[in-house]
Design a protein around this motif. Structure first.
Motif, short mmCIF file in Angstrom:
data_model
loop_
_atom_site.label_atom_id
_atom_site.label_comp_id
_atom_site.label_asym_id
_atom_site.label_seq_id
_atom_site.Cartn_x
_atom_site.Cartn_y
_atom_site.Cartn_z
N ASP A 122 0.86 -1.18 0.00
CA ASP A 122 0.00 0.00 0.00
C ASP A 122 0.89 1.23 0.00
O ASP A 122 1.73 1.39 0.89
N ARG A 145 -3.08 0.46 -3.63
CA ARG A 145 -2.58 -0.89 -3.37
C ARG A 145 -1.97 -1.39 -4.68
O ARG A 145 -2.67 -1.56 -5.67
N MET A 173 9.37 -12.88 7.66
CA MET A 173 8.14 -12.49 8.34
C MET A 173 8.42 -11.32 9.27
O MET A 173 9.57 -11.04 9.61
N ALA A 174 7.34 -10.67 9.71
CA ALA A 174 7.49 -9.63 10.72
C ALA A 174 8.17 -10.27 11.92
O ALA A 174 7.91 -11.43 12.25
N VAL A 222 -4.76 -2.42 7.43
CA VAL A 222 -4.72 -1.19 8.22
C VAL A 222 -4.56 -0.09 7.18
O VAL A 222 -3.53 -0.01 6.49
N ALA A 253 -1.35 1.68 5.72
CA ALA A 253 -0.13 0.96 6.11
C ALA A 253 0.05 -0.34 5.33
O ALA A 253 1.16 -0.66 4.90
N GLY A 254 -1.00 -1.10 5.11
CA GLY A 254 -0.87 -2.35 4.37
C GLY A 254 -1.76 -3.43 4.95
O GLY A 254 -2.72 -3.15 5.67
N GLU A 255 -1.38 -4.66 4.64
CA GLU A 255 -2.22 -5.80 4.95
C GLU A 255 -1.38 -6.90 5.58
O GLU A 255 -0.22 -7.07 5.22
N VAL A 259 4.52 -6.12 16.00
CA VAL A 259 5.81 -6.71 15.67
C VAL A 259 6.42 -6.16 14.39
O VAL A 259 7.61 -6.28 14.16
N GLY A 260 5.62 -5.52 13.53
CA GLY A 260 6.16 -5.01 12.26
C GLY A 260 5.47 -3.72 11.87
O GLY A 260 4.77 -3.11 12.67
N GLU A 275 2.70 -20.55 10.06
CA GLU A 275 2.70 -19.14 9.70
C GLU A 275 3.68 -18.91 8.58
O GLU A 275 4.76 -19.48 8.58
N ARG A 276 3.34 -18.06 7.66
CA ARG A 276 4.27 -17.62 6.63
C ARG A 276 3.95 -16.20 6.24
O ARG A 276 2.84 -15.73 6.45
N HIS A 277 4.97 -15.54 5.64
CA HIS A 277 4.74 -14.23 5.04
C HIS A 277 3.72 -14.43 3.92
O HIS A 277 3.89 -15.31 3.09
#
Lengths: 352, 279
Positions: A262, A272, A287-288, B55, B58-60, B81-82, B240-242
């Motif tokens: 985004d 987006r 990942m975060a 959000v 900000a992104g998804e 966390v990010g 979990e994955r990105h």
């Protein structure tokens, strides 16, 4: 089957340009390089140009594409979401069989799995595809090993084969037949198929012997990759050679990984964007919180070749993902395009 | 595993944050309602599925669902966390978020009737398991023993404490909670979560275990369960994955030949062993 005289090619292109956005190979006036690109002037499309440096995949899967925009008002805590309208009928003219095969892989992957990719479908809808039999392969080409050229078997509205003074015009769809009728094309004579096949044979004869030798080795590489019998040292070698530049993914007709971000515009909506991505990048799976399950480069490189050649991935494409265009071989600064990887796997098996 | 229809595939649907609750340090729970009354009335999910949460600005991000398919308020519990999750944490009640989904296969449910269920969670690994726990408790008579083994670093890291206290009081729900190191005022168990397996005297016949937590805890728990004879296809986890798309196209969540978004996120340990990649 019909004949399209070369002197009639501009009439053919003009007829398409009346109803479609035109895309095709064009020769850069200074460098002489050939690019597949949007053609504001259909006359700039050169049907006999050498293989374009890029693939036409951007017409259905743009490098950067806005898939949605929105405005968020923090004061009012209110959002306005605007979906994109992406339907724009396009004609792709002069598509090589390798690139056409890549497009068909995309169709099966984007449209034929559990979910349909609506953005892809919007581009692909109402598309008119003119493929050309590839009569001038590059030294790095190996479509003869991957069943994707030099003659297109399916997936076109019209296929053209250069017969010298004219093109053999084969209609692959009702839209293709209608166009032949509209242009009043004469039917091809009884020797047309023979002449077409001779043109294909002459093309096949131009392929490098190594490309043809690789034919058996590609299926063996598929087998080894699928069963997980490629030695770790082989992946480590490939990983050491990799510059992690992503060029192989970007020139590949069947690579379709993307990122979504985004982006906030000053004084405008947030957009987006979906952009091309490559599994060779270090941040691809990060990942975060910095957990990265694919940090070592060889862990990422083998995934690309797994994706191109393994049986499980082939099920998504109904064929191997590699279409033999040879572009990764041409662009890779580390010399680990597909043919060299197949060679590395061959050494892994034979020891020489 | 059967699939629930996906309500929003490509375009996020707006939802309003109605309450924000501090869970533990850096983790907040955001209760929300859909602006579309039709979705607010029915947004069918399965335990173990996830949504993509936008959000705005900000992104998804992908986030597992803590609410149960029945009789539960919709909410997301998210660690800051990010980039995007920190933007979520900056939002106030009344702010809008976007939701796509639900996606993924979810935990098996139909095959569980008559089974003993063991939930093993570490830290915020309790979030996806909460959905299933609330769900099975609504259908308590269908199951054998139901046991929760939950561990966290300290009392400050224990998620959903009011829920746990509620569950503890229920008949037919055995709750074991541990923290890594003793603390003043804590009279519960001390030690890593896999040590609870011994203390709980878990059944191994007709038993399914749900395991969710950080990799180090996961491996210790799996080892302990396997040693007791629990079969690999009776140990279930969620990975979990990105993720970018959630619908099997962007390929970021590939593990081996599977995609976590459409083939997972729920896998049996038997499947995890064949993925050919570290989890």
């Amino acid at each position: 089957m019909y004949l399209l005289a070369k002197t009639d090619a501009s009439r053919f292109l003009a007829a398409l340009a009346g109803r479609y956005e035109m895309y095709g190979p064009q020769v850069h006036p200074e460098s002489g390089d050939v690019f597949f690109d949007r053609a504001a002037d259909p006359g700039s499309i050169e049907l006999d140009a050498p293989i374009p440096a890029n693939t036409p995949k951007f017409t259905v899967f743009p490098h950067i594409e806005r898939i949605l925009s929105y405005i968020y008002d923090h004061e009012a805590q209110d959002v306005k979401i605007v979906p994109e309208d992406l339907v724009r009928p396009k004609a792709l003219v002069g598509v090589r069989p390798c690139d056409l095969t890549g497009l068909l892989c995309f169709d099966r992957f984007f449209l034929g799995q559990e979910f349909v990719d609506e953005f892809f479908r919007a581009h692909r809808r109402k598309m008119f595809v003119v493929s050309v039999t590839c009569v001038r392969p590059f030294p790095q080409c190996f479509c003869v090993c991957t069943d994707s050229g030099p003659y297109a078997a399916e997936g076109y509205d019209v296929n053209l084969t250069d017969l010298g003074e004219a093109y053999l015009f084969e209609a692959g769809s009702d839209a293709g037949k209608a166009l032949a009728a509209e242009l009043g094309l004469p039917p091809a004579g009884p020797d047309a198929v023979k002449r077409r096949d001779e043109a294909v044979d002459r093309s096949v004869a131009q392929f490098e012997p190594v490309a043809v030798e690789n034919k058996a080795w590609i299926s063996r590489a598929v087998n080894r990759l699928t069963t997980g019998f490629v030695k770790n040292e082989t992946w480590e070698y490939i990983g050491r050679q990799c510059f992690e530049c992503g060029a192989c993914s970007f020139v590949c007709p069947s690579c379709s990984c993307f990122n979504i971000e985004d982006v906030n515009r000053i004084d405008g909506p947030t957009e987006r964007l979906r952009t091309w991505d490559s599994c060779s990048f270090e941040g691809y799976a990060r990942m975060a919180g910095e957990h990265n399950p694919r940090r070592p480069v060889e862990d990422r490189r083998n995934k690309r070749f797994f994706c191109k050649l393994s049986y499980s991935q082939s099920k998504k494409y109904l064929r191997p993902g590699c279409v033999g265009c040879g572009r990764c071989v041409r662009v890779c600064p580390g010399d680990i395009g597909m043919t060299n990887v197949v060679t590395a796997i061959r050494r892994d098996i034979t020891g020489k | 595993m059967d699939k629930t229809k996906c309500a929003a595939v490509n375009i996020p649907v707006p939802a309003e944050i109605t309450e924000i609750r501090e869970e533990i340090e850096d983790v907040r729970t955001f209760f929300f309602r859909f602006l579309d009354p039709e979705l607010e009335r029915a947004f069918p999910i399965r335990s173990g599925q996830f949504v993509m949460c936008t959000v705005f600005g900000a992104g998804e991000f992908a986030v597992s669902l803590p609410w149960s398919p029945e009789q539960d308020r919709r909410h997301l519990s998210v660690r800051n966390v990010g980039k995007v999750t920190s933007a979520l944490h900056a939002l106030r009640v009344g702010d809008k978020i976007g939701i796509r989904g639900p996606f993924g296969n979810g935990f098996p449910y139909d095959g569980l009737k008559g089974q003993n269920l063991i939930y093993v969670a570490g830290g915020i690994g309790l979030i996806p398991l909460r959905s299933s726990i609330v769900h099975v408790l609504l259908h308590r008579p269908d199951f054998g023993r139901i046991i929760l083994l939950y561990g966290a670093r300290s009392t400050k890291d224990l998620m959903y404490r009011p829920n746990i206290e509620d569950w503890r009081k229920r008949d037919g729900f055995e709750t074991f909670v541990t923290i890594d190191r003793a603390e003043p005022g804590w009279d519960g168990e001390v030690g890593f979560v896999h040590t609870l397996i011994e203390k709980a005297k878990i059944p191994t016949e007709n038993t399914t275990a749900f395991v969710c937590g950080p990799p180090i805890m996961f491996n210790a728990v799996i080892g302990e369960l396997s040693r007791r004879g629990l079969k690999d296809d009776r140990i279930i986890s969620t990975l979990e994955r990105h993720m970018k798309c959630g619908i099997g196209k962007c390929q970021h969540c590939a593990i081996g030949r599977t995609l976590v978004c459409t083939d997972g996120p729920v896998y049996t340990y038997k499947q995890i062993k064949t993925l050919g990649e570290t989890i």
